[in-house]
Design an enzyme around this catalytic site. Structure first.
Site, PDB file in Angstrom:
ATOM      1  N   GLU A   1      -3.744  -3.557  -5.266  1.00  0.00           N
ATOM      2  CA  GLU A   1      -3.796  -2.790  -6.400  1.00  0.00           C
ATOM      3  C   GLU A   1      -2.910  -3.113  -7.711  1.00  0.00           C
ATOM      4  O   GLU A   1      -3.379  -2.893  -8.981  1.00  0.00           O
ATOM      5  CB  GLU A   1      -3.609  -1.197  -6.339  1.00  0.00           C
ATOM      6  CG  GLU A   1      -2.256  -0.925  -5.733  1.00  0.00           C
ATOM      7  CD  GLU A   1      -1.737  -1.224  -4.496  1.00  0.00           C
ATOM      8  OE1 GLU A   1      -2.371  -1.887  -3.710  1.00  0.00           O
ATOM      9  OE2 GLU A   1      -0.570  -0.498  -4.114  1.00  0.00           O
TER      10      GLU A   1
ATOM     11  N   HIS B   1       0.230  -5.314  -1.601  1.00  0.00           N
ATOM     12  CA  HIS B   1      -0.512  -4.449  -2.433  1.00  0.00           C
ATOM     13  C   HIS B   1      -1.505  -5.050  -3.244  1.00  0.00           C
ATOM     14  O   HIS B   1      -1.101  -5.748  -4.431  1.00  0.00           O
ATOM     15  CB  HIS B   1       0.587  -3.926  -3.441  1.00  0.00           C
ATOM     16  CG  HIS B   1       1.463  -2.921  -2.752  1.00  0.00           C
ATOM     17  ND1 HIS B   1       1.203  -1.549  -2.556  1.00  0.00           N
ATOM     18  CD2 HIS B   1       2.981  -3.220  -2.050  1.00  0.00           C
ATOM     19  CE1 HIS B   1       2.293  -1.084  -1.985  1.00  0.00           C
ATOM     20  NE2 HIS B   1       3.010  -1.846  -1.720  1.00  0.00           N
TER      21      HIS B   1
ATOM     22  N   CYS C   1       0.221  -1.273   3.368  1.00  0.00           N
ATOM     23  CA  CYS C   1       1.810  -1.417   3.305  1.00  0.00           C
ATOM     24  C   CYS C   1       2.208  -0.065   4.354  1.00  0.00           C
ATOM     25  O   CYS C   1       1.892  -0.067   5.483  1.00  0.00           O
ATOM     26  CB  CYS C   1       2.615  -1.078   2.338  1.00  0.00           C
ATOM     27  SG  CYS C   1       4.331  -1.358   2.208  1.00  0.00           S
ATOM     28  N   TYR C   2       2.659   1.012   3.869  1.00  0.00           N
ATOM     29  CA  TYR C   2       2.972   2.237   4.583  1.00  0.00           C
ATOM     30  C   TYR C   2       1.704   2.729   5.307  1.00  0.00           C
ATOM     31  O   TYR C   2       1.656   3.074   6.644  1.00  0.00           O
ATOM     32  CB  TYR C   2       3.586   3.399   4.038  1.00  0.00           C
ATOM     33  CG  TYR C   2       3.804   4.515   4.545  1.00  0.00           C
ATOM     34  CD1 TYR C   2       5.307   4.872   5.400  1.00  0.00           C
ATOM     35  CD2 TYR C   2       3.046   5.639   4.572  1.00  0.00           C
ATOM     36  CE1 TYR C   2       5.626   5.824   6.190  1.00  0.00           C
ATOM     37  CE2 TYR C   2       3.550   6.917   5.374  1.00  0.00           C
ATOM     38  CZ  TYR C   2       4.658   6.802   6.157  1.00  0.00           C
ATOM     39  OH  TYR C   2       4.817   8.150   6.841  1.00  0.00           O
TER      40      TYR C   2
ATOM     41  N   GLY D   1       4.025   3.959   0.822  1.00  0.00           N
ATOM     42  CA  GLY D   1       4.854   5.079   0.608  1.00  0.00           C
ATOM     43  C   GLY D   1       6.219   4.587   0.968  1.00  0.00           C
ATOM     44  O   GLY D   1       6.554   3.727   1.487  1.00  0.00           O
TER      45      GLY D   1
ATOM     46  N   LYS E   1      -7.488   7.627 -18.188  1.00  0.00           N
ATOM     47  CA  LYS E   1      -7.667   7.768 -19.684  1.00  0.00           C
ATOM     48  C   LYS E   1      -8.668   6.381 -20.007  1.00  0.00           C
ATOM     49  O   LYS E   1      -9.205   6.677 -20.830  1.00  0.00           O
ATOM     50  CB  LYS E   1      -6.225   7.257 -20.078  1.00  0.00           C
ATOM     51  CG  LYS E   1      -6.145   7.290 -21.861  1.00  0.00           C
ATOM     52  CD  LYS E   1      -6.023   8.570 -22.012  1.00  0.00           C
ATOM     53  CE  LYS E   1      -5.651   8.693 -23.584  1.00  0.00           C
ATOM     54  NZ  LYS E   1      -5.138   9.978 -23.886  1.00  0.00           N
TER      55      LYS E   1
ATOM     56  N   ASP F   1      -8.829  12.630 -25.901  1.00  0.00           N
ATOM     57  CA  ASP F   1      -9.260  13.678 -24.837  1.00  0.00           C
ATOM     58  C   ASP F   1     -10.160  14.595 -25.386  1.00  0.00           C
ATOM     59  O   ASP F   1     -11.161  15.016 -25.035  1.00  0.00           O
ATOM     60  CB  ASP F   1      -8.306  13.957 -23.975  1.00  0.00           C
ATOM     61  CG  ASP F   1      -7.164  12.734 -23.693  1.00  0.00           C
ATOM     62  OD1 ASP F   1      -7.844  11.893 -23.636  1.00  0.00           O
ATOM     63  OD2 ASP F   1      -6.071  13.096 -23.495  1.00  0.00           O
TER      64      ASP F   1
END
Ligand code: XMP
Length: 538
Positions: A188, A186, A99-100, A72, A394, A252
């Site tokens: 991710e 990170h 991180c944060y 963040g 998605k 969708d």
């Protein structure tokens, strides 16, 4: 699946997935928060993104296998910085702070976090000093992605460093007994080479989450839950429990309809409003695909109606509103003809749910354009909602679509805006101009597909401009229209770059358009990124 409810991220998702071992990701405002949840799901572990201040009781009610704290932009020592419910720290659940999130953990458990003189942004190399736990099977030197201005100065009791960089001795820390881990980088983002493996080590090996989140399991549990819900309603009301679905042609609504069809069969009625703003052959393709699946689709030809409503309108926002409103009118009229309908299926996705529940920042960002989904329906309709995709990203929707047997041409297609070709015609929309754009657009897609680039780019299409310019054809002068080509690469449509299409492909597209589309004598390629441009021109 928690269908039929308004967006609310603090309640458990309901019976259909309640027994799935999950990972809760608390969102402290990082631009990567959604990505963390997606990465965990790629490990076949169900993961939910919740606001940072979600009460511990709500988190615990989900019986998560682990909690991940996102990064963040704030500093933990600033007044008003976001903090989790303190009960989290004694909840006995494995925690990974990123991180944060690492700083929060260090601060809460008695360590110290300070502003860091040697701020690190971008690629870095960490040296792993402990190849157990989080780093099991990971080589000692790792390329990672850093983005931090604060750092740990003093570790809390019981923690030890497990990786360092040249600038910080605490690039990763661990308290093995309490199963608490923190990393400064990170995992991710793709730039952290072994990020997925590090997440797997935490989620699967350390936290013991079950890897049961698969398209097949999702379909089985949701089909069952939807069927039960509709049957219960039928019994209670003595009605036949009809379900209505607005089929736009997009991924969708197609996946949602197919899933619901599996649950309720012929009680599902799909309505496709052909507003005349579709691409060439789009409505026909949709009919064929759903015919094959045995799903009932009512196609309403409303082309003339939409053209009349759009006559004389050149302003982009007015176009969007005219189309959205007319869609609602047509849909209401069709629904009225079908007798009593209890349920409405919508293809709402998880990012919509997250966004509708979050900050003003996102709300103001969405005001740049009024996005109208073709399935966007009136607030005063009295249906109960079935939104089977409201916890899916998605890519998961696509995987579910494939598992349900939908063809690739439907499931893997590029996004197409609700207002369709209307927002790719600059100026007034007429039947002729629509035909011109439809032909040009068809050629763009044809050549992009022929070059094997359809899935490489996020979107590729043509825009018809009101600009006319002088050309020469044979021996004669022409004064024709200018068509622009837009092709972009993107991860999520929030940002995008113009696609570096090979010159040969651009050349073929241009030559075919000027030769095959009457009235067009010049083609240009749009080389703007988003920001500052947007993907669509209107
Ligand atoms: P922009 O043009 O804002 O578009 O960069 C971002 C993405 O959204 C799509 N788009 C829409 N989709 N209804 C939709 O369902 C809309 O009104 C709409 N406007 C833009 C666009 O195609 C791109 O993928």
């Amino acid at each position: 699946m928690r269908d039929g409810q308004v967006a609310d991220r603090t309640k458990p998702p309901g019976e259909a997935i309640a027994d799935v071992a999950s990972v809760v990701v608390l969102d402290f405002g990082s631009q990567y928060s959604q990505l963390i949840a997606r990465r965990v799901r790629e490990l076949n572990v169900y993961s939910e993104l919740l606001p940072f201040d979600t009460p511990w009781s709500v988190i615990a009610a989900r019986k998560p296998a682990a909690v991940i704290l996102s990064g963040g932009p704030a500093s933990v020592y600033e007044d008003g910085s976001p903090h989790p419910d303190p009960a989290l720290w004694s909840g006995g659940i494995p925690i990974l702070g990123i991180c944060y999130g690492l700083h929060l953990m260090a601060e809460a458990l008695g360590g110290e976090v300070v502003s860091f003189e040697r701020k690190e942004f971008g690629p870095a190399v960490v040296s792993v000093t402990d190849q157990e736990g989080l780093f099991a099977g990971i080589e000692p030197e790792q390329s990672v992605w850093m983005s931090h201005g604060d750092s740990i100065e003093r570790l809390p009791d019981g923690f030890r460093p497990t990786a360092r960089t040249d600038s910080t001795p605490y690039a990763a820390v661990a308290h093995t007994e309490r199963k608490m881990y923190g990393i400064q980088f990170h995992p991710e983002v793709v730039h952290t080479k072994r990020g997925r493996d590090i997440l797997r080590n935490f989620v699967v090996d350390i936290a013991g989450a079950r890897q049961t989140w698969t398209p097949a399991n999702f379909i089985a549990s949701n089909v069952e839950a939807i069927r039960r819900r509709v049957d219960d309603h039928s019994r209670a009301t003595g009605t036949d429990g009809k379900v209505l679905c607005a089929l736009s042609g997009g991924v969708d609504s197609a996946v949602a309809a197919t899933l619901v069809h599996r649950a309720v069969g012929d009680r599902l009625i799909c309505v496709h409003v052909d507003n005349g703003m579709m691409r060439k052959n789009e409505t026909e393709l949709l009919q064929v695909a759903f015919d094959q699946l045995g799903v009932r689709v009512i196609v309403v030809n409303a082309r003339e109606r939409f053209l009349r409503k759009l006559a004389g309108i050149t302003d982009p926002e007015q176009k969007r509103h005219a189309i959205g409103n007319e869609f609602i009118r047509v849909f209401e009229e069709e629904a009225a003809k079908l007798g009593e309908i209890a349920f409405l299926t919508q293809g709402t996705l998880y990012p919509d749910v997250i966004e509708s529940a979050t900050s003003d920042k996102e709300k103001s960002a969405s005001k740049i354009k009024t996005h109208h989904n073709v399935g966007g329906l009136p607030d005063d309709m009295t249906f109960q909602l079935i939104e089977p995709l409201r916890y899916l990203f998605k890519d998961e929707v696509r995987a579910v679509g494939t598992e349900l047997g939908l063809p690739d041409s439907m499931v893997q297609r590029q996004p197409f805006p609700g207002p369709g070709l209307a927002i790719r015609i600059i100026g007034e929309i007429t039947a002729d101009r629509l035909d011109t754009l439809r032909e040009a657009d068809w050629i763009v897609l044809d050549e992009i597909k022929a070059a094997g680039l359809y899935h490489e780019v996020w979107q590729s299409f043509a825009i018809l401009t009101p600009i006319r310019s002088v050309g020469v054809m044979g021996d004669g002068r022409t004064y024709g229209n200018l068509v622009a080509i837009r092709a972009v690469t993107s991860e999520d449509a929030m940002t995008a770059d113009w696609a570096k299409l090979p010159y040969e492909v651009l050349g073929k597209i241009s030559a075919r358009i000027v030769n095959e589309v009457p009235g067009v004598n010049r083609v240009v390629y749009d080389i703007s990124s988003k920001p500052p441009a947007t993907i669509e021109w209107e």
